[in-house]
Design a protein around this motif. Structure first.
Motif, PDB file in Angstrom:
ATOM      1  N   ARG A 159     -16.017   1.097   8.510  1.00  0.00           N
ATOM      2  CA  ARG A 159     -15.397   1.694   9.576  1.00  0.00           C
ATOM      3  C   ARG A 159     -13.806   0.429   9.989  1.00  0.00           C
ATOM      4  O   ARG A 159     -12.954   1.832  10.973  1.00  0.00           O
ATOM      5  N   THR A 160     -13.838  -0.609   9.804  1.00  0.00           N
ATOM      6  CA  THR A 160     -12.731  -1.133  10.314  1.00  0.00           C
ATOM      7  C   THR A 160     -12.430  -1.156   9.803  1.00  0.00           C
ATOM      8  O   THR A 160     -11.780  -1.562   7.808  1.00  0.00           O
ATOM      9  N   ALA A 161     -10.222  -1.635   9.918  1.00  0.00           N
ATOM     10  CA  ALA A 161      -9.309  -1.577   9.041  1.00  0.00           C
ATOM     11  C   ALA A 161      -9.752  -3.683   8.404  1.00  0.00           C
ATOM     12  O   ALA A 161      -9.333  -3.284   7.171  1.00  0.00           O
ATOM     13  N   ALA A 162      -9.754  -4.222   8.377  1.00  0.00           N
ATOM     14  CA  ALA A 162     -10.547  -5.291   8.544  1.00  0.00           C
ATOM     15  C   ALA A 162     -11.665  -5.627   7.351  1.00  0.00           C
ATOM     16  O   ALA A 162     -11.635  -6.319   6.364  1.00  0.00           O
ATOM     17  N   THR A 163     -12.575  -4.490   7.789  1.00  0.00           N
ATOM     18  CA  THR A 163     -13.634  -4.773   6.595  1.00  0.00           C
ATOM     19  C   THR A 163     -13.070  -4.095   5.245  1.00  0.00           C
ATOM     20  O   THR A 163     -13.454  -4.174   4.603  1.00  0.00           O
ATOM     21  N   GLN A 164     -12.558  -3.301   5.792  1.00  0.00           N
ATOM     22  CA  GLN A 164     -11.446  -2.478   4.674  1.00  0.00           C
ATOM     23  C   GLN A 164     -11.226  -3.442   3.752  1.00  0.00           C
ATOM     24  O   GLN A 164     -10.848  -2.902   2.586  1.00  0.00           O
ATOM     25  N   TRP A 165      -9.819  -4.139   3.551  1.00  0.00           N
ATOM     26  CA  TRP A 165      -8.969  -5.295   3.359  1.00  0.00           C
ATOM     27  C   TRP A 165      -9.876  -6.120   1.877  1.00  0.00           C
ATOM     28  O   TRP A 165     -10.149  -6.192   1.627  1.00  0.00           O
ATOM     29  N   SER A 166     -11.230  -6.152   3.295  1.00  0.00           N
ATOM     30  CA  SER A 166     -11.588  -7.069   2.579  1.00  0.00           C
ATOM     31  C   SER A 166     -12.971  -6.756   2.090  1.00  0.00           C
ATOM     32  O   SER A 166     -13.142  -7.794   0.715  1.00  0.00           O
ATOM     33  N   GLN A 167     -13.364  -5.105   1.534  1.00  0.00           N
ATOM     34  CA  GLN A 167     -14.095  -5.438   0.716  1.00  0.00           C
ATOM     35  C   GLN A 167     -13.478  -4.542  -0.323  1.00  0.00           C
ATOM     36  O   GLN A 167     -13.961  -4.769  -1.459  1.00  0.00           O
ATOM     37  N   LEU A 168     -12.313  -3.808  -0.192  1.00  0.00           N
ATOM     38  CA  LEU A 168     -12.143  -3.416  -1.661  1.00  0.00           C
ATOM     39  C   LEU A 168     -10.532  -3.948  -2.435  1.00  0.00           C
ATOM     40  O   LEU A 168     -10.521  -5.649  -1.982  1.00  0.00           O
ATOM     41  N   GLU A 169     -10.648  -3.880  -3.754  1.00  0.00           N
ATOM     42  CA  GLU A 169      -9.688  -4.565  -4.591  1.00  0.00           C
ATOM     43  C   GLU A 169      -8.452  -4.629  -4.313  1.00  0.00           C
ATOM     44  O   GLU A 169      -7.356  -3.530  -4.106  1.00  0.00           O
ATOM     45  N   PRO A 170      -7.496  -6.094  -4.583  1.00  0.00           N
ATOM     46  CA  PRO A 170      -6.376  -5.965  -4.007  1.00  0.00           C
ATOM     47  C   PRO A 170      -5.747  -5.056  -5.380  1.00  0.00           C
ATOM     48  O   PRO A 170      -5.865  -5.539  -6.403  1.00  0.00           O
ATOM     49  N   VAL A 171      -4.656  -4.451  -4.655  1.00  0.00           N
ATOM     50  CA  VAL A 171      -3.510  -3.746  -5.712  1.00  0.00           C
ATOM     51  C   VAL A 171      -2.382  -4.642  -5.299  1.00  0.00           C
ATOM     52  O   VAL A 171      -1.518  -4.374  -4.318  1.00  0.00           O
ATOM     53  N   ALA A 176      -0.062   6.275  -4.505  1.00  0.00           N
ATOM     54  CA  ALA A 176      -0.502   7.054  -4.714  1.00  0.00           C
ATOM     55  C   ALA A 176      -2.546   7.459  -4.451  1.00  0.00           C
ATOM     56  O   ALA A 176      -2.991   7.086  -5.032  1.00  0.00           O
ATOM     57  N   GLY A 177      -2.644   7.559  -3.045  1.00  0.00           N
ATOM     58  CA  GLY A 177      -4.344   6.991  -2.571  1.00  0.00           C
ATOM     59  C   GLY A 177      -4.037   5.586  -2.395  1.00  0.00           C
ATOM     60  O   GLY A 177      -5.960   5.507  -1.569  1.00  0.00           O
ATOM     61  N   ASP A 178      -3.463   4.768  -2.739  1.00  0.00           N
ATOM     62  CA  ASP A 178      -4.516   3.209  -2.440  1.00  0.00           C
ATOM     63  C   ASP A 178      -3.962   3.288  -0.562  1.00  0.00           C
ATOM     64  O   ASP A 178      -3.700   3.658  -0.316  1.00  0.00           O
ATOM     65  N   LEU A 179      -4.757   2.610   0.162  1.00  0.00           N
ATOM     66  CA  LEU A 179      -4.511   2.121   1.048  1.00  0.00           C
ATOM     67  C   LEU A 179      -3.835   0.955   1.563  1.00  0.00           C
ATOM     68  O   LEU A 179      -3.221  -0.041   0.744  1.00  0.00           O
ATOM     69  N   VAL A 180      -2.945   0.646   2.211  1.00  0.00           N
ATOM     70  CA  VAL A 180      -1.914   0.326   2.707  1.00  0.00           C
ATOM     71  C   VAL A 180      -2.121  -0.753   4.165  1.00  0.00           C
ATOM     72  O   VAL A 180      -2.700   0.038   4.862  1.00  0.00           O
ATOM     73  N   VAL A 224       5.313  -6.120   8.862  1.00  0.00           N
ATOM     74  CA  VAL A 224       4.480  -6.403   9.204  1.00  0.00           C
ATOM     75  C   VAL A 224       3.493  -5.923   8.781  1.00  0.00           C
ATOM     76  O   VAL A 224       1.760  -6.227   7.858  1.00  0.00           O
ATOM     77  N   TYR A 225       3.831  -5.377   7.556  1.00  0.00           N
ATOM     78  CA  TYR A 225       3.264  -5.210   6.628  1.00  0.00           C
ATOM     79  C   TYR A 225       2.132  -6.313   5.674  1.00  0.00           C
ATOM     80  O   TYR A 225       2.695  -7.347   4.861  1.00  0.00           O
ATOM     81  N   LEU A 226       1.133  -6.225   4.664  1.00  0.00           N
ATOM     82  CA  LEU A 226       0.206  -7.169   4.534  1.00  0.00           C
ATOM     83  C   LEU A 226      -0.032  -6.860   3.261  1.00  0.00           C
ATOM     84  O   LEU A 226      -0.031  -7.408   2.112  1.00  0.00           O
ATOM     85  N   GLY A 227       0.273  -5.637   2.683  1.00  0.00           N
ATOM     86  CA  GLY A 227      -0.354  -5.807   1.114  1.00  0.00           C
ATOM     87  C   GLY A 227      -1.466  -4.452   0.990  1.00  0.00           C
ATOM     88  O   GLY A 227      -1.579  -3.014   1.758  1.00  0.00           O
ATOM     89  N   ALA A 228      -2.077  -3.986  -0.390  1.00  0.00           N
ATOM     90  CA  ALA A 228      -3.250  -2.934  -0.924  1.00  0.00           C
ATOM     91  C   ALA A 228      -3.894  -3.199  -1.130  1.00  0.00           C
ATOM     92  O   ALA A 228      -4.158  -4.225  -2.068  1.00  0.00           O
ATOM     93  N   ARG A 229      -4.821  -1.992  -0.869  1.00  0.00           N
ATOM     94  CA  ARG A 229      -6.196  -2.090  -1.190  1.00  0.00           C
ATOM     95  C   ARG A 229      -6.231  -0.670  -2.458  1.00  0.00           C
ATOM     96  O   ARG A 229      -6.107   0.568  -2.271  1.00  0.00           O
ATOM     97  N   ARG A 230      -7.422  -0.667  -2.825  1.00  0.00           N
ATOM     98  CA  ARG A 230      -7.272   0.361  -4.306  1.00  0.00           C
ATOM     99  C   ARG A 230      -8.147   0.937  -3.937  1.00  0.00           C
ATOM    100  O   ARG A 230      -9.948  -0.011  -4.063  1.00  0.00           O
ATOM    101  N   VAL A 231      -9.521   2.530  -4.059  1.00  0.00           N
ATOM    102  CA  VAL A 231     -10.768   3.055  -3.658  1.00  0.00           C
ATOM    103  C   VAL A 231     -10.569   3.379  -4.907  1.00  0.00           C
ATOM    104  O   VAL A 231      -9.952   4.387  -5.391  1.00  0.00           O
ATOM    105  N   ASP A 232     -11.593   3.247  -5.290  1.00  0.00           N
ATOM    106  CA  ASP A 232     -12.252   4.346  -6.632  1.00  0.00           C
ATOM    107  C   ASP A 232     -13.580   4.761  -6.865  1.00  0.00           C
ATOM    108  O   ASP A 232     -14.754   4.145  -5.853  1.00  0.00           O
ATOM    109  N   GLY A 233     -14.369   5.661  -7.403  1.00  0.00           N
ATOM    110  CA  GLY A 233     -15.294   6.059  -7.013  1.00  0.00           C
ATOM    111  C   GLY A 233     -16.397   5.136  -7.596  1.00  0.00           C
ATOM    112  O   GLY A 233     -17.565   5.467  -7.237  1.00  0.00           O
TER     113      GLY A 233
END
Length: 240
Positions: A159-171, A176-180, A224-233
């Motif tokens: 649910r939270t941006a911090a948890t999404q950042w910590s759990q997904l794979e960095p790129v 297109a489709g990645d989280l920033v 203020v940009y920190l980086g990107a994370r990727r979501v896949d199936g």
């Protein structure tokens, strides 16, 4: 000079997502030098028993990985889609222990395509109101918007941006489709959006009070940009 430049361009252009297609005249030594891979490692990664190559042959190009605190051979094998035995063979390891800062050769990770329809679904909610704590469909905060969009595609995100950042794979470079992710506070992850490509991203903006598309290259966002994370199936986690 133009001929040389064109040759270099064509040579490098044959590398795709961790593989290289052998061309006439190629040698293992030349490929290892061009791809900056140790020759022995290149041979081991491809289970080669000699140096003979043939045009059209596909070689796997391993990558260097710097061990982080908490990494184990098991977790790295899972992350890079290989086995502990293969990691040990590729790096000449006899034991199971790793140390932070150690450099390993690993198979190049797969570059999955963005989750189908992410950009299309996200754009469908342009202009929806921003409201702190809201997770759609009538209003959103930043992480609620991201969670809702991927939820429409059957992928449950935290649910939270911090948890999404910590759990997904960095790129290193978003597609297109990645989280920033961003840190407006200067210390913690506190904002997230969905990258659309061409330097633009969509997010629930608390200042504009709605879902908008903006330029990631704008000075304020670059600051203020920190980086990107990727979501896949395969990264389906329980919502939090």
């Amino acid at each position: 000079m133009k001929r040389l430049a064109l040759g270099v361009f064509l040579f490098l252009g044959l590398v795709r997502a961790g593989t290289y297609v052998v061309q006439p005249g190629d040698t293992l030594w030349r490929i290892s030098q061009a791809q900056r891979v140790d020759l022995t490692t290149l041979i081991l990664a491809n289970h080669l028993h000699g140096t003979e190559l043939h045009p059209g042959q596909k070689l796997l190009i391993p990558e260097r990985y710097v061990v982080a605190k908490g990494d184990t051979l098991w977790s790295l094998a899972r992350r890079f889609g290989t086995s502990v035995a293969e990691l040990k063979r590729l790096n000449g390891l006899s034991g199971d222990s790793l140390r932070a800062g150690q450099t390993l050769w690993v198979p190049a990770p797969a570059r999955p395509e963005p989750a189908p329809g992410v950009v299309t679904v996200a754009r469908a909610y342009l202009g929806r109101p921003y409201r702190y704590g809201a997770a759609g469909p009538d209003a959103f905060d930043c992480s609620g918007f991201v969670q809702y969009v991927f939820g429409k595609l059957g992928i449950k995100l935290p649910r939270t941006a911090a948890t999404q950042w910590s759990q997904l794979e960095p790129v290193s470079s978003p597609q297109a489709g990645d989280l920033v992710f961003f840190s407006f506070s200067g210390g913690r992850v506190d904002h997230v959006g969905i990258y659309l490509g061409d330097g633009r991203f969509i997010h629930a903006n608390s200042y504009e009070r709605r879902v908008v598309v903006e330029n990631l290259e704008a000075p304020w966002y670059r600051k203020v940009y920190l980086g990107a994370r990727r979501v896949d199936g395969s990264q389906i986690t329980a919502a939090r």
